[in-house]
Design a protein around this motif. Structure first.
Motif, PDB file in Angstrom:
ATOM      1  N   GLN A  45       2.059   3.375  -3.589  1.00 59.78           N
ATOM      2  CA  GLN A  45       3.353   3.804  -5.128  1.00 59.78           C
ATOM      3  C   GLN A  45       2.718   4.943  -6.310  1.00 59.78           C
ATOM      4  OE1 GLN A  45       3.358   0.705  -3.851  1.00 59.78           O
ATOM      5  NE2 GLN A  45       5.123   0.524  -2.429  1.00 59.78           N
ATOM      6  N   ASP A  48       1.762   8.222  -5.251  1.00 60.03           N
ATOM      7  CA  ASP A  48       2.386   8.992  -4.391  1.00 60.03           C
ATOM      8  C   ASP A  48       3.218   9.179  -6.047  1.00 60.03           C
ATOM      9  OD1 ASP A  48       2.905   8.486  -2.019  1.00 60.03           O
ATOM     10  OD2 ASP A  48       4.320   7.263  -2.423  1.00 60.03           O
ATOM     11  N   ARG A  49       2.828   8.283  -7.216  1.00 63.19           N
ATOM     12  CA  ARG A  49       4.009   8.736  -8.379  1.00 63.19           C
ATOM     13  C   ARG A  49       3.345  10.393  -8.968  1.00 63.19           C
ATOM     14  NH1 ARG A  49       3.646   3.622 -10.001  1.00 63.19           N
ATOM     15  NH2 ARG A  49       5.862   3.868  -9.555  1.00 63.19           N
ATOM     16  N   SER A  67      15.721  12.279 -12.158  1.00 63.92           N
ATOM     17  CA  SER A  67      16.210  10.938 -11.796  1.00 63.92           C
ATOM     18  C   SER A  67      17.625  10.303 -11.590  1.00 63.92           C
ATOM     19  CB  SER A  67      16.007   9.919 -13.323  1.00 63.92           C
ATOM     20  OG  SER A  67      16.144   8.348 -12.837  1.00 63.92           O
ATOM     21  N   ALA A  68      17.527   9.593 -10.517  1.00 63.20           N
ATOM     22  CA  ALA A  68      19.309   8.813 -10.059  1.00 63.20           C
ATOM     23  C   ALA A  68      19.857   8.334 -10.978  1.00 63.20           C
ATOM     24  CB  ALA A  68      18.173   7.793  -8.595  1.00 63.20           C
ATOM     25  N   ASN A  69      19.165   8.221 -11.909  1.00 62.96           N
ATOM     26  CA  ASN A  69      20.063   7.473 -13.119  1.00 62.96           C
ATOM     27  C   ASN A  69      20.677   8.517 -14.609  1.00 62.96           C
ATOM     28  OD1 ASN A  69      19.812   4.527 -12.290  1.00 62.96           O
ATOM     29  ND2 ASN A  69      17.330   4.710 -13.255  1.00 62.96           N
ATOM     30  N   LEU A 219      17.081  13.662  -2.258  1.00 62.34           N
ATOM     31  CA  LEU A 219      15.608  12.792  -2.381  1.00 62.34           C
ATOM     32  C   LEU A 219      15.417  11.266  -1.449  1.00 62.34           C
ATOM     33  CD1 LEU A 219      13.124  13.374  -4.770  1.00 62.34           C
ATOM     34  CD2 LEU A 219      12.589  14.857  -2.789  1.00 62.34           C
ATOM     35  N   SER A 220      15.140  10.512  -0.540  1.00 59.69           N
ATOM     36  CA  SER A 220      14.955   9.452  -0.283  1.00 59.69           C
ATOM     37  C   SER A 220      15.288   8.055  -0.744  1.00 59.69           C
ATOM     38  CB  SER A 220      14.057   8.869   0.629  1.00 59.69           C
ATOM     39  OG  SER A 220      12.729   9.303  -0.237  1.00 59.69           O
ATOM     40  N   ASN A 221      15.196   8.397  -2.231  1.00 64.38           N
ATOM     41  CA  ASN A 221      14.640   7.548  -3.349  1.00 64.38           C
ATOM     42  C   ASN A 221      16.165   7.650  -4.243  1.00 64.38           C
ATOM     43  OD1 ASN A 221      13.537   9.801  -4.938  1.00 64.38           O
ATOM     44  ND2 ASN A 221      12.225   7.681  -6.294  1.00 64.38           N
ATOM     45  N   GLY A 222      16.836   8.531  -4.188  1.00 67.50           N
ATOM     46  CA  GLY A 222      18.256   8.706  -4.520  1.00 67.50           C
ATOM     47  C   GLY A 222      17.657  10.128  -5.864  1.00 67.50           C
ATOM     48  N   ASP A 223      16.909   9.984  -6.256  1.00 60.28           N
ATOM     49  CA  ASP A 223      16.165  11.191  -7.054  1.00 60.28           C
ATOM     50  C   ASP A 223      16.355  12.384  -6.691  1.00 60.28           C
ATOM     51  OD1 ASP A 223      15.403   9.450  -8.737  1.00 60.28           O
ATOM     52  OD2 ASP A 223      13.071   9.361  -8.287  1.00 60.28           O
ATOM     53  N   LYS A 224      16.974  13.221  -7.176  1.00 59.49           N
ATOM     54  CA  LYS A 224      16.296  14.756  -6.953  1.00 59.49           C
ATOM     55  C   LYS A 224      15.702  15.660  -7.795  1.00 59.49           C
ATOM     56  CE  LYS A 224      21.878  14.616  -7.473  1.00 59.49           C
ATOM     57  NZ  LYS A 224      23.146  14.664  -8.019  1.00 59.49           N
TER      58      LYS A 224
END
Length: 347
Positions: A45, A48-49, A67-69, A219-224
């Motif tokens: 992780q 990746d970051r 961010s997804a948020n 993206l798969s983690n909810g981010d764009k």
């Protein structure tokens, strides 16, 4: 330890473009695989970051990670005009907060109001695009169209293009456009289109370079991932890929500029303002003696220089407030000069 450091430097060099390798850079997948199997103390992780952050930073502003948020395009819901006022009874000031679908109507109404209140007195306009953004290039073109009275290209973006229209009620007085490094997207296109059409000059610092058409990919983690899929052009085809440079560069920190937006008269740097603008200092004139008074004082043996200390001081009139914002102040000085030599543009 040396091997781990070398591998980490290689990854950083690959992501940041530093010349830590020859003409042919190593393959990212190869370097990442080596790091993931040999670099101690780092989780997948964390790798990746680091890889994503480095890649996005290197390709910014053409690539942005959302961010997804994060909320959606906030600029589309902002009140487009943050402030309207008049300086020195002759120069209308409009601060744009966001270039969205409401801007053209808001600007038209605000200008009509100011022009009606100050009928026959307006000699120039300041369009403040500092910290303004937005993605509505149609709105940028519609706003720019107010200042042009001939048919000519304004803005071309992937989804469409817009031209200025021939009209008899265009705003043809001098225009000063203020930008900074936070001027982004459609706000950049608005300023550049006005300059390209010969409608105004740009003051401040280079813009952010985000005048592009972006595509958001989930993206798969909810981010764009926002990726610039096409450039935006103004006028006859001038691309805005690298942002816009000002005609008159003015150095001012973002922190100062934010404070000046709240109060352009706020004296953030007293020593600089006093040294650069005598209007801040009011000095009472020394009393003057005529010839008869000088002769009389001389016969009496009195010192006229000492005598002046006993004369009641002359109170100076209160100094008019001085605009401390260096970019705005320079713009107003420019407009005052243009108002003298060029009352209006031919188009």
């Amino acid at each position: 330890m040396k091997t781990r450091n070398a591998l980490l430097c290689l990854l950083v060099a690959t992501l940041t473009g530093e010349a830590a390798f020859g003409d042919t850079p190593p393959k990212f997948d190869e370097v990442y695989q080596i790091l993931s199997t040999n670099l101690a103390g780092e989780t997948p992780q964390a790798l990746d970051r680091a890889a994503v952050q480095g890649l996005v930073a290197q390709l910014s502003p053409r690539v942005q990670l959302v961010s997804a948020n994060a909320q959606g395009d906030a600029a589309s819901t902002f009140t487009p005009l943050a402030q309207t006022r008049v300086f020195d009874q002759s120069f209308a000031y409009f601060r744009v907060a966001a270039v969205n679908g409401k801007l053209a109507d808001a600007f038209r109404d605000a200008y009509k109001g100011v022009n009606t209140t100050n009928a026959g007195k307006l000699k120039g306009i300041v369009l403040d695009l500092r910290f303004a953004d937005g993605t509505d290039y149609q709105a940028a073109a519609k706003t720019a169209d107010f200042f042009i009275n001939s048919d000519q290209p304004l803005i071309d973006w992937r989804e469409g293009s817009a031209r200025a229209t021939k009209k008899t009620d265009a705003i043809l007085m001098p225009v000063a456009i203020l930008i900074n490094s936070q001027t982004a997207g459609a706000a950049e296109a608005l300023g550049a289109a006005l300059r390209e059409a010969g409608a105004g000059l740009i003051l401040g610092s280079a813009s952010s370079g985000q005048a592009s058409v972006f595509k958001e990919i989930p993206l798969s983690n909810g981010d764009k991932l926002r990726v610039a899929v096409s450039a935006v052009a103004v006028g006859d085809g001038r691309l805005l890929t690298n942002g816009i440079a000002p005609d008159i560069a003015i150095d001012s920190s973002l922190q100062d500029e934010k404070a000046y937006l709240q109060d352009p008269y706020k004296n953030l740097h007293p020593e600089f303002v006093q040294a650069s603008n005598g209007r801040n200092v009011s000095v009472a004139p020394r009393p003057r003696f005529n010839e008869a008074e000088l002769v009389r004082e001389h016969k009496a043996g009195q010192d006229t220089e000492q005598e002046t200390e006993d004369v009641s001081p002359v109170l100076a009139e209160p100094a008019a407030p001085v605009v401390a914002d260096p970019t705005l102040s320079r713009a107003l000085d420019l407009l005052k000069s243009l108002a003298v030599v060029e009352p209006s543009r031919p188009g």
